[in-house]
Design an enzyme around this catalytic site. Sequence first.
Site, short mmCIF file in Angstrom:
data_model
loop_
_atom_site.label_atom_id
_atom_site.label_comp_id
_atom_site.label_asym_id
_atom_site.label_seq_id
_atom_site.Cartn_x
_atom_site.Cartn_y
_atom_site.Cartn_z
N ASN A 73 -10.20 -2.89 2.48
CA ASN A 73 -9.92 -2.87 1.04
C ASN A 73 -11.20 -2.61 0.27
O ASN A 73 -12.30 -2.62 0.84
CB ASN A 73 -9.35 -4.22 0.59
CG ASN A 73 -7.87 -4.39 0.94
OD1 ASN A 73 -7.18 -3.42 1.25
ND2 ASN A 73 -7.40 -5.61 0.90
N HIS A 133 0.82 -1.21 0.00
CA HIS A 133 0.00 0.00 0.00
C HIS A 133 0.86 1.27 0.00
O HIS A 133 0.52 2.27 0.62
CB HIS A 133 -0.94 0.03 1.21
CG HIS A 133 -1.94 -1.08 1.24
ND1 HIS A 133 -3.19 -0.97 0.68
CD2 HIS A 133 -1.87 -2.34 1.73
CE1 HIS A 133 -3.85 -2.10 0.85
NE2 HIS A 133 -3.06 -2.96 1.47
#
Length: 703
Positions: free
Chosen positions: A165, A92
Site C-alpha cells: 500500500n 481494491h
Amino acid sequence: MAKRTQGGSSAKSSTNMSAPKDAETRRGNAGELQQQAGGEHPPMTTQQGTVISDNQNSLTQGAKGPTLLEDFILREKITHFDHERIPERIVHARGTAAHGYFELTDPLKGITTAKVLTEKGARTPVFCRISTVAGGAGSVDTPRDVRGFAVKFYTQEGNWDLVGNNIPVFFIQDAMKFPDLIHAVKMEPDRGYPQAASAHDTFWDYISLTPEAMHMVMWAMSDRAIPRSIRMIEGFGIHTFRLINAKGESTFVKFHWRPKLGLQSTVWDEAVKLQCADNDFHRRDLFEAIQAGQYPEWELAVQLFSEEEAAGFPFDHLDPTKLIPEELVPLRTIGRMVLDRWPDNFFAETEQVAFCPANVVPGIDFSNDPLLQGRLFSYLDTQLSRLGSPNFAQLPINAPKCPFHNNQRDGHMQMQVPKGRVAYEPSSLEGNSPRASAATGFQSFAERIDDPAKGRIRPESFADHYSQARQFYRSQTPVEQGHIASAIVFELSKVETAEVVERVVSHLRVIDEGLAKEVGKGLGMSKLPKAAKPTVPVQDMPDSPALRIIGKAKDTLEGRVVGILVAEGSNGKAVESFRKAAEKAGAMVKLVAPTKRVSFKDGTEVTVDGQLAGTPSVVFDAVVSILMPKEGEKLADDPAAVSWFSDAYHHLKAIAACPGTQIILERAHVKHDDGVVGIDDPKPFIKVAGTRQWSRDPASKKK
Ligand code: HDE
C-alpha cells in the site's frame, strides 16, 4: 412486401437490383461510413474463425419477420457479451496499471540468493497496479482512501509479487479481523451507501472499538490518502519479510518504493472537486504521462535488520500496525522501477492480473506477521472466485516469463496442451517429466519456534496502540497537523451516532491532547469525552521528519501540469514563453479557453486542450492567465472563470496573471502574496510554482 437484401458487408452480393442502396439503409449506412474511415481491416470472424458477412443485422425470416434461433453469429456475440463482466475485486476494485521494468543498482549479495536482488544492472519486467481500496470498480479515483501498490516482478526464477500500500502500516494486526474491517468501511448494507468513503457510522464504529487501528487512522486522515498523482505516492511492503542467503541465514527486510517526482498530495477541497471534474483523474494522469514519455519512476529501498536488532526495537517488527522509523534503520536504495508501457487492454491485463503475496522466489521468505500469514491464503482463494478457474496463472498477464512445468492438469479454461502419459511423480515412464530440485528450489527458512502453546493468542508485544500514532502526528508540520484535524472533523461530522464520535475523540486524547481539542472544537463539543485507557503506557518517540510530506522532497515542476487560461486576442508570444519555461522545468502545459478554438492577437488560430467550464483549475498544479482586458471583463461574470482562480488560490497554487485578469482575481478574492505573480517574465512563476503556497493555509499560522 418489404424488399429483401442479404445485408452483407458487400452491397454487390445482393440479388435484388435495388438492393445496394437498400442494404446501406438497412445497415444504417455503417458500411459507407466505415469505408470513409479507411485503413486495412482484417475480416471479422466468429470465435471459431468463420468469417462474418454482416455484423449489423440478425438473421430473420423475411425482412420484418422473427429472428431465427439458427443465427449462431448473433447468439455467439450476445452470449459473449452477457458474460463480459467478472466479479470485481472485493477490495481494491478500482485500479490502473502499467508495464515497466525493475533495474537493480545495489545488489544484496550475501544477503539473499534471489537473482532479482543480486544481479547488478539486470532488468526484470514488472507490471504495477495501483488502486483505491473501498470503492467499487466504477467509483472515482480521488476519494480519501489508502492506495494499493502492487508490483509483479516477472523474474527468471518465477514471479515475485510485492503487494503493498502507499501507507507503511495497516489497520489491524490479525487476518481474522479483515472481513470485519472491510464490511465496516464498505457501503452500509441496508442503504447501499456511501460508496468509496470512510465518513460514515459503521467505519468509525469499528475503528472506535479497535484501538490497534489508531496509527493507520492517523495516516489515512493525513494528506497521504488524497494523493495528487499515482506517480507521486510512496509504496510499502508493510510486513516484515525475510531474505535468505546461500547458507540459509535470514535477514529481516521491509520494502519501500520512493517516487522520483517526490511525494505530493492534494488538499481536501481540491480532492472533493476533482471527483466532479474528472472521475478518472489518476488513471488519465498516468496514461498521459506515459504517452508523453514522462515515465513514472520509483526507487526501491530496503530496511535490513537482524533478529537481535529487532529484539531491541521498542515495538514488535511482526506487528503490521508498526513501522520502523528511518532514523532507527536507514533505508538502502537498491534499484529503480520505471513504468514505460501502458497496457494494450484494460480487461486482459489490469483487470485479470492476479497478485498474491505468497508469490515469492528462492531467497525471499515470509515472517510470522499474522496479517501476512492470512494473506498468504486469501489471494489464491480470491482469484479462484474472481477469475473462475485454477488456470488463471496461464493468462498472459499472470504467466511467469521463465519456463514452468508441473503435473497440475485440466480444470476450466485449460489453455495448455500437455503431452505424454505422465502427470504424476514419482514416475519412471518418461525421461522429461518435471522433478523437484533440492539444489535450486524454494527453501523455507528453518525457523525454530520455541513457544509450545497453541491458541488464539495476541502477543503482549503487540499491545501498544498509541505510541506510533502519536509519533506520526507529532512529526508533522503544523499545516499537515491542521489537515489531519480537519479530515477527522469532516469524517466524524458525517457520523450520526454520538457515542461513536465520543469514542473516537477519547482515543485522540491519548494520541495528542491538542489534536483532540482541535477536533472537539470543529465538532462543536462543549466538553471532551474521557480519554481512553491504554493497556500499556504510551511512549514518547522522537519526531521522524521522514513521516512528513511537506519538505520531504525538493520543490519541482517536474511531472506537474500547468494550465494557461487564454481567450480571443490573447498574446500568443507570452503564452509561448510560459509554455517553454514550464516545459523546460519538466511540466506539461495545457491551454484552457472559454471556447475550444480561439484566435491570438497575431491572428494565429489555436485549438485549446480544455474548455473553461469543463477544465477547472483543480486539474492543474499551477495556473497562468493571459487575457485581453475586454475578455477579462467578460469572464469576470463567468462563475467558471471566477472559481478557476478562487480554487487555484485556496488550493495553494501559484498564479501568474496579466493585468487583464485582475478584475477576475478581485471577484475571486485572490490576495496578492508571493505565489501570485505577473506575466512579464515566466521566471518568478517557475520559481514559486514547484510547490504549494503553504503560507496561505490557515494552519500555517498556528504554532
Ligand atoms: Fe489485500 N486483498 N488483503 N491487503 N490487497 C486483495 O486480492 C486481503 C492487505 C492489497 O491490484 C484481494 O486479488 C486479506 C494488506 C492490494 O490486484 C483479497 C488481508 C495489504 C490488493 C485481499 C489483506 C493489502 C489487495 C482482493 C488481511 C497491504 C490489490 C482482490 C489478511 C500490504 C491487488 C485480490 C491488485 C487485494 C485480501 C490485507 C494490499 C480479497 C485477507 C495488509 C494492493 O484477496
